[in-house]
Write a protein that holds these residues in place. Sequence first.
Motif, PDB file in Angstrom:
ATOM      1  N   LYS A   1       0.845  -1.201   0.000  1.00  0.00           N
ATOM      2  CA  LYS A   1       0.000   0.000   0.000  1.00  0.00           C
ATOM      3  C   LYS A   1       0.877   1.247   0.000  1.00  0.00           C
ATOM      4  O   LYS A   1       0.675   2.171  -0.788  1.00  0.00           O
ATOM      5  N   GLU A   2       1.877   1.222   0.858  1.00  0.00           N
ATOM      6  CA  GLU A   2       2.784   2.369   0.965  1.00  0.00           C
ATOM      7  C   GLU A   2       3.534   2.603  -0.359  1.00  0.00           C
ATOM      8  O   GLU A   2       3.643   3.730  -0.837  1.00  0.00           O
ATOM      9  N   ALA A   3       4.031   1.507  -0.938  1.00  0.00           N
ATOM     10  CA  ALA A   3       4.803   1.639  -2.184  1.00  0.00           C
ATOM     11  C   ALA A   3       3.923   2.154  -3.315  1.00  0.00           C
ATOM     12  O   ALA A   3       4.337   3.003  -4.110  1.00  0.00           O
ATOM     13  N   CYS A   4       2.701   1.631  -3.397  1.00  0.00           N
ATOM     14  CA  CYS A   4       1.822   2.032  -4.497  1.00  0.00           C
ATOM     15  C   CYS A   4       1.310   3.454  -4.317  1.00  0.00           C
ATOM     16  O   CYS A   4       1.174   4.193  -5.288  1.00  0.00           O
ATOM     17  N   GLU A   5       1.049   3.845  -3.059  1.00  0.00           N
ATOM     18  CA  GLU A   5       0.571   5.210  -2.825  1.00  0.00           C
ATOM     19  C   GLU A   5       1.656   6.239  -3.159  1.00  0.00           C
ATOM     20  O   GLU A   5       1.353   7.361  -3.541  1.00  0.00           O
ATOM     21  N   ASN A   6       2.902   5.856  -2.957  1.00  0.00           N
ATOM     22  CA  ASN A   6       4.007   6.799  -3.204  1.00  0.00           C
ATOM     23  C   ASN A   6       4.712   6.512  -4.528  1.00  0.00           C
ATOM     24  O   ASN A   6       5.831   6.973  -4.759  1.00  0.00           O
ATOM     25  N   LEU A   7       4.056   5.724  -5.364  1.00  0.00           N
ATOM     26  CA  LEU A   7       4.713   5.222  -6.579  1.00  0.00           C
ATOM     27  C   LEU A   7       5.274   6.340  -7.462  1.00  0.00           C
ATOM     28  O   LEU A   7       6.444   6.321  -7.845  1.00  0.00           O
TER      29      LEU A   7
ATOM     30  N   ALA B   1       5.922   9.554  -6.874  1.00  0.00           N
ATOM     31  CA  ALA B   1       6.989  10.357  -6.256  1.00  0.00           C
ATOM     32  C   ALA B   1       8.285   9.547  -6.200  1.00  0.00           C
ATOM     33  O   ALA B   1       9.367  10.046  -6.525  1.00  0.00           O
ATOM     34  N   ASN B   2       8.169   8.272  -5.795  1.00  0.00           N
ATOM     35  CA  ASN B   2       9.364   7.427  -5.699  1.00  0.00           C
ATOM     36  C   ASN B   2       9.994   7.181  -7.074  1.00  0.00           C
ATOM     37  O   ASN B   2      11.219   7.172  -7.216  1.00  0.00           O
ATOM     38  N   MET B   3       9.134   6.969  -8.071  1.00  0.00           N
ATOM     39  CA  MET B   3       9.654   6.742  -9.423  1.00  0.00           C
ATOM     40  C   MET B   3      10.440   7.953  -9.901  1.00  0.00           C
ATOM     41  O   MET B   3      11.540   7.827 -10.440  1.00  0.00           O
ATOM     42  N   ALA B   4       9.871   9.140  -9.677  1.00  0.00           N
ATOM     43  CA  ALA B   4      10.533  10.365 -10.129  1.00  0.00           C
ATOM     44  C   ALA B   4      11.874  10.530  -9.421  1.00  0.00           C
ATOM     45  O   ALA B   4      12.891  10.853 -10.036  1.00  0.00           O
ATOM     46  N   LYS B   5      11.873  10.251  -8.116  1.00  0.00           N
ATOM     47  CA  LYS B   5      13.105  10.423  -7.335  1.00  0.00           C
ATOM     48  C   LYS B   5      14.183   9.436  -7.792  1.00  0.00           C
ATOM     49  O   LYS B   5      15.329   9.804  -8.042  1.00  0.00           O
ATOM     50  N   MET B   6      13.776   8.170  -7.927  1.00  0.00           N
ATOM     51  CA  MET B   6      14.768   7.143  -8.297  1.00  0.00           C
ATOM     52  C   MET B   6      15.259   7.329  -9.734  1.00  0.00           C
ATOM     53  O   MET B   6      16.424   7.117 -10.011  1.00  0.00           O
ATOM     54  N   GLN B   7      14.344   7.727 -10.601  1.00  0.00           N
ATOM     55  CA  GLN B   7      14.745   7.928 -11.999  1.00  0.00           C
ATOM     56  C   GLN B   7      15.823   9.004 -12.111  1.00  0.00           C
ATOM     57  O   GLN B   7      16.777   8.849 -12.869  1.00  0.00           O
ATOM     58  N   ALA B   8      15.668  10.061 -11.321  1.00  0.00           N
ATOM     59  CA  ALA B   8      16.659  11.137 -11.357  1.00  0.00           C
ATOM     60  C   ALA B   8      18.010  10.608 -10.858  1.00  0.00           C
ATOM     61  O   ALA B   8      19.056  10.878 -11.462  1.00  0.00           O
TER      62      ALA B   8
END
Lengths: 402, 145
Positions: free
Chosen positions: A258-264, A266-273
Amino acid sequence: MLNNQETPVIYVDNSATTRMSQTAVAAMLPYMDKLYGNPSSLHSVGQQAAECLAEARATIAGLLDCTPAEIYFTSGGSESDNQAILSAAAIGERKGKKHIISTAIEHHAVLHTLKKLQKRGFEVTLLDVSAEGMVTAGQVADAIRPDTCLVSVMFANNEIGTVQPIAEIGAVCKEKGVLFHTDAVQAVGHVPVSVKAAQADFLALSAHKFHGPKGIGVLYARKGLPLVNLIEGGAQERGKRAGTENIPAIMGMAAAMKEACENLEANMAKMQALRDRLIEGLSVIPHSTLNGHPEKRLPNNVHFCFEGIEGESLLLLLDDKGICASSGSACTSGSLDPSHVLLAIGRPHEVAHGSLRLSLSEENTPEEIEYIIKAVPEVVNYLRQISPIWHDLQEGKKDHVI
Amino acid sequence: MLYSEKVMDHFKNPRNLGTMDNPDAVGEVGNAKCGDIMRIYLKIDGDIISDVKFITFGCGSAIAASSMATEMIKGKPISEALQLSNKAVVEALDGLPAHKVHCSVLAEEAVKAAVKDYYDKNGISYDAAQFAECEGGCAHCGDHE
């Protein structure tokens, strides 16, 4: 976190496993001492556990875009892959269909299960992948025969991070009436995954890849598809997976997912950078190459080959500098051959031995990335100086491959 | 831990590391495809190995085994270097994991290849049986393709 040398640890091996999130830990704890019931028990303590189990199942079903009755709790990705493939094979066998299509870069949980089926008379077509590790829906369509009972294509590759055109492949399978399984172990919690969008009949996921606990996973099986039991016993999981449910782990998995999907996003953008900076920084190393697709790749995956060096010594020296990474070299796998994935994308043996996987999490910082960008070239350079292959390449006795 | 402290010490602080100008002999074994290559350089005075250097492409245990093997033959007569066995290298390293034992075999072969090169270059006759090919006793021997 400190290691023996009291060097701060930079953990960039998140495709191997992740650190559990505090949310997941907190979600598990009550189920170890306070709510310890067995969901199969009729009394109130047991029924309380049964309710929590139902809640976790509903949470996960919602996140995957399916119904709770289509969620089976397993011990993890490998078990889910095994059960999905063996179940699809049994369905096919009953109709006289004994041909399965998969890819050359699947996880061993898939490849070894397919090998087992080959011994039982199934025919297996492993599709080649492009130099970037991609398969196309067209390749799948061309490979489907009247006796094909299953197509199994991983959502995203665990080594080189290439993300496959899963929705297109799912559509082809649906159109041709062939069951479709996807090993989504590296994808769930990292990129958007919906079983409806994928038109998947089966899907495997594992909790510890998205900051959940180890030893727990999910098999999604579309309603109406009969499953073959891998474990016989009680009537848990609608009789398809015996054994008392690992309630603490299931609760931890549901909370982490739930946590990973809710923050998906934002986390994707951060990790991609972070990923793109890391790729840029390591690309300056001469005679190195990025493995996997430049764009269609997991937001947390960086994978390189460096000519003239061997991966295990690279890992050990990086570990000495506080960097925890992974490699597809033979020496790290316990066999003589390097990663089947690197060979499948056309890397020669000697280059595949010199591979490095850095898999990020949203917890990594830009400072850590800069440290890695400084450390990796130092280690690569040192190992090249002591490598007879590198000397031969430098002296022109051998030609560079990359 | 996968490796003993001795292995890690020789891996992180390899002895006799580097190339050698005008060596009296060079031995190279292994192949890039399998993931390890060792090259050993010898300087020989009379029948004594007065100096030895190595460079290695390979895993941690390959580098450690090369380092240990060079230590074990440095300053020794050639006849003694020829007696160096992979078992002795493994013991000196306080053991290697089973799937890494072939690294010690490579180290033994690298030393022998260098001595053979010295004999060949100097027209010294020898019993070819001394330089017999490996016995294929490693766990993974023959796995390759």
